[in-house]
Design a protein around this motif. Structure first.
Motif, PDB file in Angstrom:
ATOM      1  N   MET A   1       0.843  -1.188   0.000  1.00 57.35           N
ATOM      2  CA  MET A   1       0.000   0.000   0.000  1.00 57.35           C
ATOM      3  C   MET A   1       0.885   1.247   0.000  1.00 57.35           C
ATOM      4  N   VAL A   2       0.512   2.231  -0.817  1.00 59.70           N
ATOM      5  CA  VAL A   2       1.276   3.470  -0.930  1.00 59.70           C
ATOM      6  C   VAL A   2       0.360   4.644  -0.628  1.00 59.70           C
ATOM      7  N   LYS A   3       0.829   5.591   0.216  1.00 63.71           N
ATOM      8  CA  LYS A   3       0.077   6.793   0.536  1.00 63.71           C
ATOM      9  C   LYS A   3       0.800   7.995  -0.051  1.00 63.71           C
ATOM     10  N   THR A   4       0.073   8.793  -0.832  1.00 69.56           N
ATOM     11  CA  THR A   4       0.628  10.019  -1.387  1.00 69.56           C
ATOM     12  C   THR A   4      -0.383  11.122  -1.173  1.00 69.56           C
ATOM     13  N   ASN A   5       0.046  12.199  -0.536  1.00 72.35           N
ATOM     14  CA  ASN A   5      -0.851  13.301  -0.207  1.00 72.35           C
ATOM     15  C   ASN A   5      -2.050  12.762   0.557  1.00 72.35           C
ATOM     16  N   SER A   6      -3.272  12.919   0.030  1.00 79.42           N
ATOM     17  CA  SER A   6      -4.463  12.431   0.727  1.00 79.42           C
ATOM     18  C   SER A   6      -5.005  11.144   0.120  1.00 79.42           C
ATOM     19  N   ILE A  52      15.000   0.354 -12.701  1.00 82.24           N
ATOM     20  CA  ILE A  52      16.425   0.104 -12.906  1.00 82.24           C
ATOM     21  C   ILE A  52      17.160   1.392 -13.270  1.00 82.24           C
ATOM     22  N   SER A  53      16.435   2.517 -13.246  1.00 85.39           N
ATOM     23  CA  SER A  53      17.066   3.788 -13.600  1.00 85.39           C
ATOM     24  C   SER A  53      16.756   4.823 -12.525  1.00 85.39           C
ATOM     25  N   THR A  54      17.349   5.985 -12.654  1.00 89.29           N
ATOM     26  CA  THR A  54      17.125   7.057 -11.686  1.00 89.29           C
ATOM     27  C   THR A  54      15.791   7.740 -11.975  1.00 89.29           C
ATOM     28  N   LEU A  55      14.953   7.861 -10.949  1.00 91.14           N
ATOM     29  CA  LEU A  55      13.650   8.491 -11.118  1.00 91.14           C
ATOM     30  C   LEU A  55      13.690   9.935 -10.631  1.00 91.14           C
ATOM     31  N   SER A  56      13.219  10.843 -11.467  1.00 92.12           N
ATOM     32  CA  SER A  56      13.127  12.254 -11.083  1.00 92.12           C
ATOM     33  C   SER A  56      11.656  12.653 -11.137  1.00 92.12           C
ATOM     34  N   VAL A  57      10.867  12.125 -10.183  1.00 90.89           N
ATOM     35  CA  VAL A  57       9.424  12.336 -10.182  1.00 90.89           C
ATOM     36  C   VAL A  57       8.949  12.665  -8.772  1.00 90.89           C
ATOM     37  N   ASP A  58       7.796  13.327  -8.681  1.00 91.20           N
ATOM     38  CA  ASP A  58       7.112  13.502  -7.405  1.00 91.20           C
ATOM     39  C   ASP A  58       6.405  12.196  -7.065  1.00 91.20           C
ATOM     40  N   ASN A  59       6.107  11.995  -5.794  1.00 96.18           N
ATOM     41  CA  ASN A  59       5.442  10.759  -5.357  1.00 96.18           C
ATOM     42  C   ASN A  59       6.156   9.531  -5.902  1.00 96.18           C
ATOM     43  N   VAL A  60       7.452   9.480  -5.678  1.00 96.25           N
ATOM     44  CA  VAL A  60       8.293   8.466  -6.316  1.00 96.25           C
ATOM     45  C   VAL A  60       7.857   7.046  -5.987  1.00 96.25           C
ATOM     46  N   ASP A  61       7.240   6.830  -4.816  1.00101.63           N
ATOM     47  CA  ASP A  61       6.839   5.474  -4.437  1.00101.63           C
ATOM     48  C   ASP A  61       5.832   4.877  -5.408  1.00101.63           C
ATOM     49  N   LEU A  62       5.078   5.724  -6.095  1.00 97.88           N
ATOM     50  CA  LEU A  62       4.103   5.211  -7.062  1.00 97.88           C
ATOM     51  C   LEU A  62       4.767   4.579  -8.270  1.00 97.88           C
ATOM     52  N   TYR A  63       6.011   4.966  -8.534  1.00 98.02           N
ATOM     53  CA  TYR A  63       6.641   4.594  -9.794  1.00 98.02           C
ATOM     54  C   TYR A  63       7.824   3.643  -9.635  1.00 98.02           C
ATOM     55  N   MET A  64       8.088   3.189  -8.415  1.00 93.68           N
ATOM     56  CA  MET A  64       9.212   2.276  -8.210  1.00 93.68           C
ATOM     57  C   MET A  64       8.952   0.911  -8.829  1.00 93.68           C
ATOM     58  N   ASP A  65       7.664   0.542  -8.902  1.00 94.65           N
ATOM     59  CA  ASP A  65       7.281  -0.744  -9.501  1.00 94.65           C
ATOM     60  C   ASP A  65       6.144  -0.511 -10.482  1.00 94.65           C
ATOM     61  N   ALA A  66       5.961  -1.440 -11.376  1.00 88.67           N
ATOM     62  CA  ALA A  66       4.906  -1.315 -12.376  1.00 88.67           C
ATOM     63  C   ALA A  66       4.427  -2.701 -12.778  1.00 88.67           C
ATOM     64  N   SER A 174       1.981   2.209 -13.898  1.00 86.38           N
ATOM     65  CA  SER A 174       2.478   2.348 -12.528  1.00 86.38           C
ATOM     66  C   SER A 174       1.357   2.435 -11.497  1.00 86.38           C
ATOM     67  N   ALA A 175       0.293   3.182 -11.786  1.00 89.21           N
ATOM     68  CA  ALA A 175      -0.788   3.360 -10.815  1.00 89.21           C
ATOM     69  C   ALA A 175      -2.042   3.856 -11.528  1.00 89.21           C
ATOM     70  N   ILE A 176      -3.186   3.651 -10.872  1.00 82.42           N
ATOM     71  CA  ILE A 176      -4.482   4.080 -11.406  1.00 82.42           C
ATOM     72  C   ILE A 176      -5.250   4.804 -10.308  1.00 82.42           C
ATOM     73  N   THR A 177      -5.838   5.950 -10.653  1.00 85.13           N
ATOM     74  CA  THR A 177      -6.709   6.689  -9.734  1.00 85.13           C
ATOM     75  C   THR A 177      -8.072   6.842 -10.393  1.00 85.13           C
ATOM     76  N   ALA A 178      -9.144   6.543  -9.643  1.00 90.61           N
ATOM     77  CA  ALA A 178     -10.507   6.728 -10.149  1.00 90.61           C
ATOM     78  C   ALA A 178     -11.310   7.489  -9.107  1.00 90.61           C
ATOM     79  N   GLU A 179     -11.809   8.660  -9.481  1.00 88.77           N
ATOM     80  CA  GLU A 179     -12.552   9.504  -8.557  1.00 88.77           C
ATOM     81  C   GLU A 179     -13.910   9.843  -9.144  1.00 88.77           C
ATOM     82  N   SER A 180     -14.958   9.665  -8.330  1.00 88.40           N
ATOM     83  CA  SER A 180     -16.307   9.984  -8.788  1.00 88.40           C
ATOM     84  C   SER A 180     -16.494  11.486  -8.865  1.00 88.40           C
ATOM     85  N   GLU A 181     -17.152  11.914  -9.915  1.00 89.33           N
ATOM     86  CA  GLU A 181     -17.431  13.347 -10.079  1.00 89.33           C
ATOM     87  C   GLU A 181     -18.781  13.641  -9.442  1.00 89.33           C
ATOM     88  N   LEU A 182     -18.765  13.887  -8.129  1.00 83.34           N
ATOM     89  CA  LEU A 182     -19.999  14.162  -7.401  1.00 83.34           C
ATOM     90  C   LEU A 182     -20.249  15.662  -7.409  1.00 83.34           C
TER      91      LEU A 182
END
Length: 369
Positions: A1-6, A52-66, A174-182
């Protein structure tokens, strides 16, 4: 499990093996793969990839694996409320090598489908992200009409299959986000998914607990659009809890008044019965008067008078003015909530009854506390 921001992302580290369909431990989502990599006979876990390479991204934990697939990779989200969703697909190329050798010539190209519709053709992560080890997020709008979301990534034989190794091709995510448009929550009762409620309350974190009712706890939460909510959790094992849940929805969704708490929606999923209300900053009148000293509020007589009149106006609306004539049957200080300006709002309609106009009296049977 990975937590990024909220946001909290479920773990997707299952190796996958040769099976075609994999259900998550939470049973809220699943994925399926098709095909076999060229060198799968000598490589063990070929459905997941590690950086296997250097990552220059925000929320790096999301992209360490895929997750990768030789031909087709499909994700399914289950038990979703029907409506519009914003789907964000997160990518970063973590298997290619950025050097001066021929290995750096590898190309990954695939198509993206959402709900069976082609939304992105010939997608190349490196081109879109402008480099290896850099992140790119693609937002899409998806319409869920049968409570299921389907996202498919399909490799149609484009790109390289031997650079830097024989297994680096096909779709990767790397990751998927799905948010309902309420939207227009104040205009109608909405259906929330359990995933939304968990995200809003940080998985019912005890730190967000703001109260305990007769049939379960109440949690403070925050929706993705910033709306503050109060989530009432009822026990699905209690017949009385079930009746109160249905009664609450039926009563309060038909009633709108300045001195009645507003119901935003509900969630019925798995063994969960959840009611979602507007958040009241000053909790209940009982806590303000009799609660722990740090939570008590010094109410002067003009404020007390205003609170009493507000409660009376709410009751007058229920008894005389609304289209439905309602008897609350459980008016007490814990069921009177106070907003940021100490305006009172009546809550908890689980024991309320409709009053037929021909009745000349109301049952005196004991209800509530």
């Amino acid at each position: 499990m990975v937590k990024t921001n909220s946001s909290t992302y479920d773990d997707d580290s299952d190796a996958g093996g040769l099976a075609k369909f994999h259900l998550s431990g939470s049973r809220n989502w699943a994925f399926s793969t098709t095909g076999k990599f060229l060198d799968s006979d000598i490589r063990g876990d070929y459905y997941t990839a590690s950086n296997i390479s250097t990552l220059s991204v925000d929320n790096v934990d999301l992209y360490m694996d895929a997750r990768v697939s030789p031909i087709s990779l499909t994700y399914y989200g289950f038990c979703l409320g029907n409506g519009n969703y914003t789907v964000k697909l997160h990518f970063a190329e973590i298997m290619f090598i950025d050097d001066q050798t021929f290995n750096s010539l590898g190309r990954r190209v695939f198509d993206i489908y959402i709900q069976g519709k082609l939304v992105k053709k010939d997608f190349n992560i490196v081109d879109e992200a402008r480099g290896i080890g850099k992140a790119v997020t693609l937002p899409f709008t998806a319409v869920v009409s049968s409570n299921t979301l389907e996202i498919r990534l399909y490799w149609a034989g484009k790109g390289t299959t031997s650079l830097p190794t024989r297994s680096v091709y096909g779709p990767l995510i790397s990751a998927i986000t799905a948010e309902s448009e309420l939207k227009s929550l104040d205009l109608r009762t909405g259906l929330f998914s359990l995933r939304q409620i968990k995200a809003a309350t940080n998985n019912f974190d005890n730190a967000n607990k703001i109260g305990e009712g007769g049939f379960g706890p109440v949690y403070k939460g925050c929706l993705s659009d910033g709306t503050l909510i109060a989530v009432k959790q009822l026990s699905s094992k209690s017949r009385q809890g079930n009746r109160e849940f249905l009664n609450e929805i039926g009563m309060i969704s038909a009633l709108q008044h300045a001195h009645l708490v507003k119901l935003y929606g509900c969630c019925v999923e798995g063994d969960q019965l959840l009611l979602v209300y507007e958040y009241m900053e000053n909790n209940c009148l009982a806590r303000a008067l009799f609660g722990p000293e740090e939570h008590q509020i010094r109410l002067d007589w003009p404020t007390r008078y205003r609170i009493c009149v507000g409660i009376a106006r709410g009751l007058a609306y229920l008894h005389e003015e609304s289209r439905l004539k309602v008897v609350h049957r459980d008016i007490k200080a814990t069921n009177v909530l106070l907003d940021k300006d100490l305006n009172p709002k009546i809550s908890d309609f689980g024991l309320a009854k409709l009053d037929e106009e021909d009745n000349t009296h109301i049952s005196t049977r004991i209800a509530g506390t």
